[in-house]
Design an enzyme around this catalytic site. Structure first.
Site, PDB file in Angstrom:
ATOM      1  N   GLU A  86      -7.065  -1.223  14.709  1.00  0.00           N
ATOM      2  CA  GLU A  86      -7.671  -2.140  13.741  1.00  0.00           C
ATOM      3  C   GLU A  86      -6.662  -3.190  13.277  1.00  0.00           C
ATOM      4  O   GLU A  86      -5.559  -2.864  12.862  1.00  0.00           O
ATOM      5  CB  GLU A  86      -8.180  -1.367  12.533  1.00  0.00           C
ATOM      6  CG  GLU A  86      -8.830  -2.258  11.477  1.00  0.00           C
ATOM      7  CD  GLU A  86      -9.028  -1.557  10.149  1.00  0.00           C
ATOM      8  OE1 GLU A  86      -9.033  -2.254   9.115  1.00  0.00           O
ATOM      9  OE2 GLU A  86      -9.157  -0.320  10.138  1.00  0.00           O
TER      10      GLU A  86
ATOM     11  N   SER B  54     -10.650  -6.563   9.054  1.00  0.00           N
ATOM     12  CA  SER B  54     -11.826  -5.932   8.475  1.00  0.00           C
ATOM     13  C   SER B  54     -12.631  -7.002   7.754  1.00  0.00           C
ATOM     14  O   SER B  54     -12.094  -7.741   6.929  1.00  0.00           O
ATOM     15  CB  SER B  54     -11.410  -4.826   7.499  1.00  0.00           C
ATOM     16  OG  SER B  54     -12.543  -4.165   6.998  1.00  0.00           O
TER      17      SER B  54
ATOM     18  N   ARG C  61       1.519  -6.016  11.532  1.00  0.00           N
ATOM     19  CA  ARG C  61       0.677  -5.266  12.472  1.00  0.00           C
ATOM     20  C   ARG C  61       0.273  -6.109  13.673  1.00  0.00           C
ATOM     21  O   ARG C  61       0.247  -5.620  14.805  1.00  0.00           O
ATOM     22  CB  ARG C  61      -0.562  -4.710  11.774  1.00  0.00           C
ATOM     23  CG  ARG C  61      -1.382  -3.825  12.702  1.00  0.00           C
ATOM     24  CD  ARG C  61      -2.574  -3.191  12.027  1.00  0.00           C
ATOM     25  NE  ARG C  61      -2.173  -2.132  11.094  1.00  0.00           N
ATOM     26  CZ  ARG C  61      -3.039  -1.268  10.556  1.00  0.00           C
ATOM     27  NH1 ARG C  61      -4.330  -1.338  10.860  1.00  0.00           N
ATOM     28  NH2 ARG C  61      -2.618  -0.347   9.719  1.00  0.00           N
TER      29      ARG C  61
ATOM     30  N   ARG D  57       1.619   1.153  10.315  1.00  0.00           N
ATOM     31  CA  ARG D  57       1.232   1.577   8.965  1.00  0.00           C
ATOM     32  C   ARG D  57       2.466   1.530   8.066  1.00  0.00           C
ATOM     33  O   ARG D  57       3.269   2.464   8.036  1.00  0.00           O
ATOM     34  CB  ARG D  57       0.640   2.992   9.010  1.00  0.00           C
ATOM     35  CG  ARG D  57      -0.157   3.376   7.769  1.00  0.00           C
ATOM     36  CD  ARG D  57      -0.737   4.768   7.933  1.00  0.00           C
ATOM     37  NE  ARG D  57      -1.644   4.857   9.046  1.00  0.00           N
ATOM     38  CZ  ARG D  57      -2.930   4.496   9.041  1.00  0.00           C
ATOM     39  NH1 ARG D  57      -3.451   4.005   7.924  1.00  0.00           N
ATOM     40  NH2 ARG D  57      -3.684   4.611  10.102  1.00  0.00           N
TER      41      ARG D  57
ATOM     42  N   ARG E  94       0.846  -1.192   0.000  1.00  0.00           N
ATOM     43  CA  ARG E  94       0.000   0.000   0.000  1.00  0.00           C
ATOM     44  C   ARG E  94       0.882   1.243   0.000  1.00  0.00           C
ATOM     45  O   ARG E  94       1.874   1.306   0.728  1.00  0.00           O
ATOM     46  CB  ARG E  94      -0.913   0.036   1.229  1.00  0.00           C
ATOM     47  CG  ARG E  94      -2.159  -0.828   1.120  1.00  0.00           C
ATOM     48  CD  ARG E  94      -2.962  -0.774   2.396  1.00  0.00           C
ATOM     49  NE  ARG E  94      -3.414   0.580   2.695  1.00  0.00           N
ATOM     50  CZ  ARG E  94      -4.550   1.103   2.251  1.00  0.00           C
ATOM     51  NH1 ARG E  94      -5.344   0.398   1.474  1.00  0.00           N
ATOM     52  NH2 ARG E  94      -4.903   2.335   2.582  1.00  0.00           N
TER      53      ARG E  94
END
Length: 431
Positions: free
Chosen positions: A350, A353, A391, A276, A261
């Protein structure tokens, strides 16, 4: 994508959803372009029919009246000029129409909370209690450096910001959580796939990551090849333009892959650590099922439970939230986020998802199935992260740290960690 007739019948509702999802589109303009497109194509078809009729009659008139034949030829030439202009106009209209259709949002479920951002997401449940430390707790970077298993400085030196190295036990933990998640899904009947990480832009359009997510995606040079941010793209696209067989029930797919990303728009946010980053690994679960809202809702609960089971195996405290409309992507009909407690942030972050897309994605990818009555219908698609690393290493290291700097290894991970029950604290060096 949605059917144009459905869009016409629900224009006001879809405009409201687009506004809440922060998508810049005018549904009224889309419908105007559709009407103009239909009118232009109708004119083109009528002119082509006239031209064909004239062309067939010219050879007959040549034998009887050369003057009439010449007049007919001129009319054909005039029609060709008109057609050229109309076809150019139709091409422009179609381009604009397609561009607008590509950003129309999916509908949202009746139980999706209203709201503008993640601050408006609704807590559904909390599982486990955040640890209360009787000592100054370290964050994951401090723990990683203490155990010589995370090196962000060299990651930045080699690749720039938001890059890292994992070393030694950091690599083992990184691979262990992925294999645990993979084995969990295999035990539940998921078919494993090794998928392409580099795909054509069409695959990203078909799965509704483009055009709105284009700025989050790394492109390979000037070619039409892009690095995916999730194996969902490849898993769903596996069946694009196909009629799938759902006679024996839903198709469940899983993949473990590297993901990428660009993190455009996150400058200055979560710069420290592994929260991130540009490159990470995900174990993804994707399900294709019949276009029955009750069935896809049940599967949505199922895939969410799979991720929760993984967190329970990792012995981590977490919470599940219902995502509000303003925090949902274009393609999502209903979404849950799972947030895991991260002591270093003193907050839940988070980690998963879980989304139900109904037939929005399948329409774009043209994935259909036959009902028992033989009718072709677009299927429903769903996806959820089983685990994303590094993460997940943040809560794993931070929640399981001990006062002496050692790190407890949950029982479920030990078979993947050569039986280790504890990452022992390195000996203190006295200068």
């Amino acid at each position: 994508m949605l059917d144009i007739q459905y869009i016409r019948q629900n224009a006001d509702t879809l405009q409201e959803i687009a506004n809440k999802k922060h998508i810049q589109i005018s549904i009224a303009e889309l419908l105007e372009q559709h009407q103009l497109r239909s009118h232009t194509l109708q004119e083109i078809e009528q002119l082509r029919q006239q031209r064909n009729t004239l062309t067939r009659g010219i050879s007959e008139q040549i034998r009887t009246s050369a003057d009439t034949a010449e007049e007919m030829k001129q009319r054909v030439r005039d029609i060709n000029v008109q057609l050229q202009k109309l076809e150019q106009q139709a091409s422009q209209v179609l381009e604009k129409y397609d561009a607008l259709m590509a950003i129309v949002p999916n509908t949202v479920s009746p139980d999706t909370p209203d709201g503008e951002s993640d601050e408006d997401n609704v807590l559904l449940r909390q599982i486990g209690m955040p640890p209360v430390f009787t000592f100054p707790a370290r964050d994951h970077i401090e723990l990683g450096e203490l155990h010589d298993m995370i090196d962000t400085a060299r990651g930045v030196k080699v690749s720039g910001s938001r890059h890292y190295y994992l070393k030694g036990n950091g690599v083992l933990l990184h691979r262990a959580v992925q294999q645990l998640a993979f084995d969990l899904l295999m035990g539940k009947g998921y078919t494993p796939l090794e998928v392409p990480l580099m795909v054509r832009g069409s695959a990203l359009h078909h799965t509704a990551f483009f055009p709105l997510g284009m700025d989050q995606t790394f492109r390979i040079g000037q070619e039409d090849h892009w690095l995916t941010g999730t194996s969902e793209v490849a898993l769903v696209s596996y069946y694009q333009n196909e009629i799938i067989d759902l006679a024996e029930g839903p198709i469940r797919l899983a993949a473990a892959s590297q993901s990428f990303r660009s993190e455009v728009g996150s400058a200055g946010r979560d710069v420290r650590g592994l929260y991130r980053v540009h490159q990470f690994a995900k174990v993804e679960q994707v399900v294709l099922c019949e276009a029955n809202p009750e069935v896809s809702e049940r599967i949505h609960q199922e895939i969410t439970a799979n991720a929760e089971e993984l967190l329970q195996l990792l012995e981590l405290p977490y919470q599940v939230v219902a995502v509000c409309v303003g925090d949902m992507s274009q393609k999502t009909y209903k979404q849950y986020d799972i947030e895991t407690w991260m002591p270093g942030r003193q907050a839940y972050g988070e980690t998963h998802s879980s989304s139900n897309l109904h037939d929005f994605q399948a329409r774009r990818a043209n994935i259909r199935y036959r009902t028992e009555a033989g009718e072709l219908r677009f299927c429903h698609t769903l996806n959820n992260t089983a685990v994303a690393s590094p993460r997940i290493l943040i809560p794993l290291l931070e929640n399981h740290q001990q006062e002496d700097g050692s790190i407890y290894i949950p029982a479920a991970l030990r078979p993947y960690m050569n039986g280790m029950e504890l990452l022992a604290a390195p000996p203190v060096t006295i200068n």
